[in-house]
Scaffold this active site. Sequence first.
Site, mmCIF file in Angstrom:
data_model
loop_
_atom_site.group_PDB
_atom_site.id
_atom_site.type_symbol
_atom_site.label_atom_id
_atom_site.label_comp_id
_atom_site.label_asym_id
_atom_site.label_seq_id
_atom_site.Cartn_x
_atom_site.Cartn_y
_atom_site.Cartn_z
ATOM 1 N N HIS A 77 0.818 -1.202 0.000
ATOM 2 C CA HIS A 77 0.000 0.000 0.000
ATOM 3 C C HIS A 77 0.861 1.265 0.000
ATOM 4 C CE1 HIS A 77 -3.917 -1.991 1.662
ATOM 5 N NE2 HIS A 77 -3.469 -2.552 0.534
ATOM 6 N N GLU A 79 0.661 3.999 1.763
ATOM 7 C CA GLU A 79 1.051 4.450 3.098
ATOM 8 C C GLU A 79 2.223 3.624 3.622
ATOM 9 O OE1 GLU A 79 -3.577 4.331 3.148
ATOM 10 O OE2 GLU A 79 -1.946 3.372 2.047
ATOM 11 N N CYS A 105 -6.421 1.610 5.219
ATOM 12 C CA CYS A 105 -6.959 0.335 5.690
ATOM 13 C C CYS A 105 -6.466 0.106 7.115
ATOM 14 C CB CYS A 105 -6.505 -0.807 4.775
ATOM 15 S SG CYS A 105 -4.755 -1.243 4.955
ATOM 16 N N CYS A 108 -2.558 -0.264 7.381
ATOM 17 C CA CYS A 108 -1.856 1.014 7.253
ATOM 18 C C CYS A 108 -2.119 1.908 8.457
ATOM 19 C CB CYS A 108 -2.265 1.713 5.963
ATOM 20 S SG CYS A 108 -1.683 0.849 4.485
#
Length: 148
Positions: A77, A79, A105, A108
Site C-alpha cells: 500500500h 502508506e 486500511c 496502514c
Amino acid sequence: MRPTWDEYFMEIVELVKTRSTCLRRQVGALIVKDKRILSTGYNGSPVGCKHCDETGCLRDQLGIPSGQRHELCRGIHAEQNALVQAAYSGTSVKDGTLYVTNQPCVLCAKMAINAGIKKIVFSGDYPDELAMELLQESGVRVVNYRAV
C-alpha cells in the site's frame, strides 16, 4: 489564490499516485513534518518484483472484494511504502502528517499509529471501519479532505 498547506500537499499526493501500478485503485501517500515532505509512496509491487500490470491482478482473478484479504496481493500500500521509504533513509516520521488519496486500511492505520503519525488527511473512501476506530482510539487526528 495561494493554496492552503492541506490543498498543496493533497495536490502533490494526486501526482504521486500516478506512479501506481495497481490495476484496481491508484493510491498515493505523502508524509510531511513541519511543512516539509519527508517521504512519498504509491501502491505497487516490491522493488525488483513484477508489477500487476505485467502479471494481472490476483485479487481480481480470485474475486476478492476491496478491503478484504490484503495479503493476497503483489503490491504494498502507498502508506506502507511512504513509511518504509522514510525508514530506509533513516528519517523519523514521528509527529508527522500522512496525506493519502484514500482512507487508510486497518494495516496502514496500525503502522501509522506505531510510527508516530499524529494526523492523517485523506480524500477517498475505503471500506474499513476498524481502521477509523483504531485511529480515533489512538488519538490520531483524521481529516476527510472532501468533507472540509
